[in-house]
Scaffold this motif. Structure first.
Motif, PDB file in Angstrom:
ATOM      1  N   ARG B 312      39.210   8.618  -2.740  1.00 18.48           N
ATOM      2  CA  ARG B 312      39.743   9.892  -3.249  1.00 18.48           C
ATOM      3  C   ARG B 312      39.139  10.180  -4.629  1.00 18.48           C
ATOM      4  O   ARG B 312      38.672  11.280  -4.895  1.00 18.48           O
ATOM      5  CB  ARG B 312      41.267   9.791  -3.323  1.00 18.48           C
ATOM      6  CG  ARG B 312      41.963  11.150  -3.301  1.00 18.48           C
ATOM      7  CD  ARG B 312      43.473  10.984  -3.148  1.00 18.48           C
ATOM      8  NE  ARG B 312      43.858  10.486  -1.844  1.00 18.48           N
ATOM      9  CZ  ARG B 312      44.708   9.480  -1.637  1.00 18.48           C
ATOM     10  NH1 ARG B 312      45.251   8.842  -2.654  1.00 18.48           N
ATOM     11  NH2 ARG B 312      45.014   9.100  -0.411  1.00 18.48           N
ATOM     12  N   THR B 313      39.135   9.133  -5.448  1.00 23.62           N
ATOM     13  CA  THR B 313      38.596   9.290  -6.796  1.00 23.62           C
ATOM     14  C   THR B 313      37.120   9.671  -6.739  1.00 23.62           C
ATOM     15  O   THR B 313      36.661  10.567  -7.442  1.00 23.62           O
ATOM     16  CB  THR B 313      38.746   7.969  -7.573  1.00 23.62           C
ATOM     17  OG1 THR B 313      40.105   7.572  -7.483  1.00 23.62           O
ATOM     18  CG2 THR B 313      38.351   8.137  -9.027  1.00 23.62           C
ATOM     19  N   ARG B 316      36.689  13.166  -5.718  1.00 26.24           N
ATOM     20  CA  ARG B 316      36.994  14.089  -6.825  1.00 26.24           C
ATOM     21  C   ARG B 316      35.822  14.156  -7.795  1.00 26.24           C
ATOM     22  O   ARG B 316      35.414  15.242  -8.217  1.00 26.24           O
ATOM     23  CB  ARG B 316      38.259  13.618  -7.543  1.00 26.24           C
ATOM     24  CG  ARG B 316      39.339  14.692  -7.556  1.00 26.24           C
ATOM     25  CD  ARG B 316      40.586  14.356  -8.345  1.00 26.24           C
ATOM     26  NE  ARG B 316      40.780  12.995  -8.714  1.00 26.24           N
ATOM     27  CZ  ARG B 316      41.699  12.186  -8.161  1.00 26.24           C
ATOM     28  NH1 ARG B 316      42.461  12.618  -7.177  1.00 26.24           N
ATOM     29  NH2 ARG B 316      41.837  10.953  -8.587  1.00 26.24           N
ATOM     30  N   ARG B 320      33.470  17.327  -8.614  1.00 26.53           N
ATOM     31  CA  ARG B 320      33.319  17.858  -9.962  1.00 26.53           C
ATOM     32  C   ARG B 320      31.832  18.045 -10.297  1.00 26.53           C
ATOM     33  O   ARG B 320      31.433  18.990 -10.949  1.00 26.53           O
ATOM     34  CB  ARG B 320      33.966  16.889 -10.955  1.00 26.53           C
ATOM     35  CG  ARG B 320      34.605  17.589 -12.138  1.00 26.53           C
ATOM     36  CD  ARG B 320      35.393  16.591 -12.980  1.00 26.53           C
ATOM     37  NE  ARG B 320      36.663  16.234 -12.391  1.00 26.53           N
ATOM     38  CZ  ARG B 320      37.182  15.000 -12.411  1.00 26.53           C
ATOM     39  NH1 ARG B 320      36.508  14.004 -12.937  1.00 26.53           N
ATOM     40  NH2 ARG B 320      38.368  14.778 -11.895  1.00 26.53           N
TER      41      ARG B 320
END
Lengths: 90, 497
Positions: B312-313, B316, B320
């Protein structure tokens, strides 16, 4: 392997139901270690996780069968075991 | 002993009166001795060391029993020899049981041994060592033979006495660790019945069919509490060791205390120092397993959530770092705008360039140059026209000359082939004379041969016979004429032409 067979990690792994407690435990340990290593792709990690759940269930079932039933062999005329009777400590 | 005295007394009693009695034969006497010994001693038990042993093919065993001062001969008949508990070996201290008898053939007395047992611990240990050595040489103690004891057996078989502390200890420890189904096969754990019963139990458990009515154990515990060497002796018997070696089911042995080592311990798959320890080897601790399992479960859950969290990180972070779609498009649009702006200008420039080139070419395209080229053509045509007629006439004349020459030549050469075959062409005043009638007397003739011409004169009038004859004559003179020709030919030729 026919083309319809979807490749999955459990395809060549033995069926959990036929595993001994020790085998299942060892397999579970391996799966956990694999998951902890983080070196598995997402699809595989889900499959491993599910197989882990299955192994845990199997192990738990084996551990739940903790019944102390003590019986004594009853021998026939030829000396072989023909029956059992409840053991009564003498 | 009293019988013996009585027997001894008999000859004495009759002695004084028996002087006249006939003497006994050796056989009779031997028979009386035999009877008196057998009747006098009956069964005896004797302890001694085995001396010389011989085993003839008959199957009987002959041996000596001895101590430091005396020797007694012994014999074990074949049938008894097969049933002996111990195999008679020289040096073994034994207690033998049997009957005293004689062997009249050699004036010997001996003991017929029916049973024999080792006497004392030392004797037993010596025998045990010999057995151990033998089985070790057979490979029965090899590590490779040892089977794995299952981690968590479904059924545990116990071969032991149903009474006493041993089975209680085992069951107690099993219920502490992991309650399991236990099958007890009751056996005598000491005495003569011990070894055969233990063997029967091990074989009986192995004979159970997997999945049968009586569950087949996954592991066997053969157990007995502590005791003397003699008490534990059953577990030193060879038949027990062999039964354990042959067992398909793994066997844990727990006989006596930790310091007692029996033969079964060498051949079993695991040796437990006590029955309690055997129970520990047979079953794991359930509580520990549950703890391990829940620990694994926790790690499994945590590992997956960490795995998901990591992804998930990462997702993300990647998201970005990804440029926004309108940003990507903006750059393209800017390029499009720039190019679009340049397009009409470029088009205009291109058109102008072409127009300039056209104007330049058109300027060079004038009527004056065309008229000049036409005039020059006309002049060249007139020039060629003037030269055409003389050239044509010259060409015609040349052709005519060539043709006339050729016609003359044709005429000249046409009959030449005939001349070479001995004919001659005769020309008179009116050309070629083809008949005598054409010729007049005195007429000059020109006779043409293949190699040249001669002139001749006609002497006579035409007569077919004479003419031919004369001509023939002339022909015969041809060679002569030919010689003359050299002198006359020039003027003749000149005449002719």
């Amino acid at each position: 392997m026919s083309p319809t067979d979807a490749p999955s990690p459990s395809a060549d792994a033995p069926a959990v139901a036929s595993m001994s407690f020790e085998q299942a435990m060892a397999a579970l340990e391996q799966i956990v270690a694999q998951l902890e290593s983080g070196r598995v792709d997402l699809e595989q990690s889900i499959t491993l996780y599910e197989r882990g759940a299955e192994l845990r269930k199997h192990c738990e079932a084996k551990l739940r069968a903790a019944e102390m039933k003590v019986e004594q062999i009853v021998q026939g005329a030829d000396g072989s075991a023909v029956d059992v009777k409840p053991f009564e400590a003498g | 002993m009293s019988d013996l005295l009585f027997e001894d007394d008999e000859p004495e009693a009759s002695g004084p009166n028996g002087d006249n009695a006939p003497p006994a034969t050796v056989s009779e006497l031997s028979a009386r001795i035999k009877r008196s010994l057998e009747d006098g001693f009956g069964r005896v038990r004797v302890r001694g060391e085995i001396g010389r042993v011989s085993r003839p093919r008959s199957g009987h065993v002959y041996l000596d029993l001895k101590d430091d001062r005396a020797v007694i001969s012994g014999v074990v008949w074949r049938g008894a020899a097969q049933r002996l508990e111990v195999s008679p070996e020289e040096g073994l201290e034994v207690v033998a049981e049997g009957k005293i008898t004689t062997f009249p053939g050699q004036s010997k007395y001996q003991i017929v041994i029916e049973q024999m047992a080792p006497a004392g611990v030392g004797a037993l240990m010596a025998m045990l060592e010999a057995r151990k050595k033998k089985l070790a040489e057979e490979g029965l103690f090899g590590e490779a033979r040892k089977r794995e004891v299952p981690f968590l057996p479904d059924v545990i078989g116990v071969v032991s006495s149903p009474s006493g502390a041993v089975i209680r200890d085992i069951l107690h420890r099993l219920s502490d660790r992991f309650p399991r189904p236990v099958l007890l096969w009751p056996v005598a754990v000491q005495g003569e019945k011990c070894a055969p019963e233990v063997v029967a139990a091990i074989q009986g458990f192995n004979a159970l069919a997997p999945g049968g009515q009586i569950p087949r154990p996954d592991v066997l515990i053969v157990a007995r509490g502590g005791g003397s060497v003699e008490d534990l002796w059953g577990f030193n018997e060879e038949i027990v060791a062999r039964a354990v070696a042959a067992s398909e089911i793994p066997v844990i042995s727990a006989v006596g205390h930790e310091t007692d080592t029996t033969l079964i311990d060498f051949v079993s798959d695991r040796r437990a120092p006590t029955p309690t320890a055997a129970a520990e080897m047979a079953a794991p601790v359930r509580g520990e397993l549950l703890a391990t399992l829940s620990g694994l479960e926790e790690r499994r859950e945590r590992a997956l959530s960490r795995l998901l969290e990591e992804r998930r990180t990462r997702l993300r972070d990647l998201a970005r770092a990804l440029p926004r779609p309108d940003e990507l498009a903006a750059m393209a649009r800017q390029r499009l705008d720039a190019v679009g702006e340049r397009l009409p200008r470029a088009l205009m420039a291109s058109a102008n360039m072409h127009q300039t080139r056209l104007a330049r070419v058109a300027a060079r395209l004038s009527s004056a140059s065309l008229v000049g080229r036409i005039e020059a053509g006309r002049e060249r045509a007139a020039l060629f026209g003037d030269r055409l007629r003389p050239a044509l006439e010259r060409a015609v004349g040349q052709t005519r000359d060539r043709w006339e020459k050729s016609a003359r030549l044709l005429e000249v050469f046409s009959y030449k082939a005939t001349l070479s075959r001995g004919y001659a062409a005769v020309r008179g005043a009116s050309g070629v004379a083809s008949s005598a009638a054409e010729l007049a007397p005195g007429e000059t003739l020109e006779i043409e041969f293949s190699d040249g011409r001669v002139t001749a004169k006609v002497n006579g009038a035409a007569s077919s016979e004479a003419g031919a004859g004369k001509l023939d004559t002339m022909s015969n003179k041809r060679a002569e004429a030919s010689k003359r020709r050299k002198k006359k030919s020039e003027p003749s030729q000149g005449d002719l032409f």
